[in-house]
Structure formats: C-alpha cells, structure tokens
Design a protein around this motif. Structure first.
Motif, short mmCIF file in Angstrom:
data_model
loop_
_atom_site.label_atom_id
_atom_site.label_comp_id
_atom_site.label_asym_id
_atom_site.label_seq_id
_atom_site.Cartn_x
_atom_site.Cartn_y
_atom_site.Cartn_z
N UNK A 52 45.67 41.19 28.29
CA UNK A 52 46.98 40.53 28.45
C UNK A 52 47.43 40.45 29.90
N UNK A 53 46.53 40.76 30.81
CA UNK A 53 46.92 40.72 32.23
C UNK A 53 46.73 39.31 32.77
N UNK A 54 47.82 38.72 33.16
CA UNK A 54 47.87 37.41 33.82
C UNK A 54 49.15 37.44 34.63
N UNK A 55 49.02 37.87 35.90
CA UNK A 55 50.21 38.15 36.68
C UNK A 55 50.15 37.51 38.06
N UNK A 56 51.29 37.01 38.47
CA UNK A 56 51.43 36.50 39.83
C UNK A 56 51.44 37.68 40.80
N UNK A 57 51.14 37.37 42.05
CA UNK A 57 51.04 38.38 43.10
C UNK A 57 52.22 39.36 43.12
N UNK A 58 53.48 38.88 43.21
CA UNK A 58 54.59 39.84 43.34
C UNK A 58 54.73 40.75 42.12
N UNK A 59 54.43 40.23 40.94
CA UNK A 59 54.53 41.05 39.73
C UNK A 59 53.45 42.12 39.70
N UNK A 61 51.87 43.33 42.29
CA UNK A 61 52.17 44.25 43.40
C UNK A 61 53.21 45.29 42.95
N UNK A 62 54.15 44.87 42.13
CA UNK A 62 55.22 45.77 41.68
C UNK A 62 54.72 46.83 40.71
N UNK A 63 53.70 46.50 39.90
CA UNK A 63 53.29 47.43 38.85
C UNK A 63 51.99 48.18 39.11
N UNK A 64 51.18 47.72 40.04
CA UNK A 64 49.82 48.23 40.15
C UNK A 64 49.75 49.73 40.44
N UNK A 66 51.91 51.97 39.34
CA UNK A 66 52.49 52.77 38.26
C UNK A 66 51.35 53.58 37.63
N UNK A 67 51.60 54.84 37.29
CA UNK A 67 50.52 55.70 36.80
C UNK A 67 49.68 55.11 35.67
N UNK A 68 50.33 54.50 34.70
CA UNK A 68 49.59 53.94 33.57
C UNK A 68 48.67 52.80 34.00
N UNK A 69 49.16 51.94 34.89
CA UNK A 69 48.35 50.84 35.40
C UNK A 69 47.19 51.36 36.23
N UNK A 70 47.50 52.26 37.14
CA UNK A 70 46.47 52.81 38.04
C UNK A 70 45.36 53.48 37.24
N UNK A 71 45.73 54.27 36.26
CA UNK A 71 44.74 54.96 35.44
C UNK A 71 43.86 53.97 34.67
N UNK A 72 44.48 52.98 34.06
CA UNK A 72 43.71 52.00 33.27
C UNK A 72 42.78 51.18 34.15
N UNK A 73 43.29 50.63 35.24
CA UNK A 73 42.49 49.74 36.07
C UNK A 73 41.44 50.46 36.89
N UNK A 74 41.68 51.71 37.24
CA UNK A 74 40.67 52.45 38.01
C UNK A 74 39.59 53.02 37.10
N UNK A 75 39.79 52.97 35.80
CA UNK A 75 38.83 53.53 34.86
C UNK A 75 37.78 52.55 34.36
N UNK A 76 37.80 51.31 34.87
CA UNK A 76 36.84 50.31 34.40
C UNK A 76 36.33 49.45 35.55
N UNK A 102 41.25 48.54 39.89
CA UNK A 102 42.41 48.97 40.66
C UNK A 102 42.12 48.91 42.17
N UNK A 103 41.02 49.47 42.59
CA UNK A 103 40.69 49.49 44.02
C UNK A 103 40.51 48.10 44.59
N UNK A 104 39.85 47.24 43.82
CA UNK A 104 39.59 45.89 44.27
C UNK A 104 40.90 45.11 44.41
N UNK A 105 41.74 45.19 43.38
CA UNK A 105 42.99 44.44 43.43
C UNK A 105 43.94 44.99 44.49
N UNK A 106 43.93 46.28 44.72
CA UNK A 106 44.77 46.83 45.80
C UNK A 106 44.38 46.23 47.14
N UNK A 107 43.08 46.06 47.35
CA UNK A 107 42.60 45.44 48.59
C UNK A 107 43.13 44.01 48.70
#
Length: 183
Positions: A52-59, A61-64, A66-76, A102-107
């Motif tokens: 369900x992830x389809x987000x514009x840059x500012x959105x 950037x605001x959530x990435x 957050x602990x739940x997001x970071x954990x999920x995205x860094x785990x795959x 997570x790491x890729x999108x943070x970059x």
C-alpha cells in the motif's frame, strides 16, 4: 470540545477565505462528518503494509523515520518505482544493502539520487543525477512519488531476486527508454 481537537472532521466548504466561527449557533449548524480515533496528523504514521505504499516525497519524508516504518523497510530487500508526477517518467531501482529499502529511500530523500552508487565501475543512475544537478532537489521534493513493486527476504536469494526483478520491471515499464534508468 477540547477533547475533540485534531479529531473532529466536519463537512464544510468555504473556498473564499479562512474562517473561524465563535457564534455557538453557527458552530452547531456545521455537520460532523467523523470523529477520528487519533489526531489526523498521526493517522498515516502507521505502516500501511508493503503493498500500500505509494507516497509523494514530502509524505514519505515525514514518516520514514517512524519506528514502525524504519523497522519494516529496513527488514526487506526489494524493487521500487519512482514516478515523476510532472512528466510521467519512471525510475525502477532495487534495494539490497544493509538497511534494505529504508536505507535506499533515505539516500533518495536526502539528495534525490544515490551519489555513491557504483555498478561494475560505472555510475548507473546518470539520469537521476543529471536531473538533480539541472533542476535541484526542490524539483524532486515537488514531483517524485515512491512505491514498492516487490519485496524479498534479506538473504542472498533475496538479493539475487531483487537484482533480477529490477531488470524485469525496467523492461516491463520501459523505463530505460521513457524514464530515468540509464542502465
């Protein structure tokens, strides 16, 4: 009414100006549409699921962070799609580093592209780099949208699948010829 601050959603349209009513009779006449379970600005901080992830840059950037997001995205590991909403051009990439997606999108959220990406001694995402150099990070912030195409477990097979499927998706969406993929 203090307990409803940031929770109350009303059906009201007043396009001509910003409004604030203090007349109790006027306030009572505005229909209540919904009472949210938590403040509206916290609703999308919950991780919605990978599909369900389809987000514009500012959105994003605001959530990435957050602990739940970071954990999920860094785990795959995974294959992602970046869409330039101003012109429809696409960029397909894969994430298989230590911090996964997570790491890729943070970059990307920091500089618009991965400045240190290296593939067989070549810099693979030249078109993204050139776009940022020409139009600036502000262009990315205003026009880019991020979504996931596929995810894989963080192991050698997942890394291999991410690389294979990245090429598959580049072919499927034709992002080498009508997008930002240069490789």
């Amino acid at each position: 009414m203090q307990k409803y601050v940031n929770l109350l959603v009303v059906k009201w349209k007043n396009f001509s100006r910003v409004w604030r009513y203090v007349d109790p009779n006027k306030v009572k006449s505005i229909p209540i549409y919904q009472i949210l379970p938590k403040p509206y600005h916290l609703l999308d901080l919950e991780f919605p699921g990978f599909n369900k992830i389809k987000m514009r840059y500012p959105d994003l950037k605001r959530v990435i962070n957050q602990p739940e997001w970071k954990q999920a995205l860094s785990g795959v590991y995974g294959v992602y799609l970046i869409t330039d909403l101003s012109n429809g051009q696409l960029y397909v990439g894969s994430a298989y580093g230590e911090d996964g997606i997570y790491g890729r999108w943070c970059t990307y959220l920091t500089s618009g592209y991965d400045k240190y990406e290296n593939e067989s001694g070549d810099y693979p995402n030249k078109r993204l780099r050139d776009l940022v150099r020409k139009r600036g990070i502000q262009y990315i912030k205003q026009n880019f949208q991020y979504s996931l195409l596929e995810i894989f477990p963080k192991n050698e097979m997942g890394k291999s699948n991410a690389l294979t499927r990245e090429n598959y998706w580049k072919e499927m969406v034709d992002s080498r010829y009508h997008g930002y993929n240069a490789n």
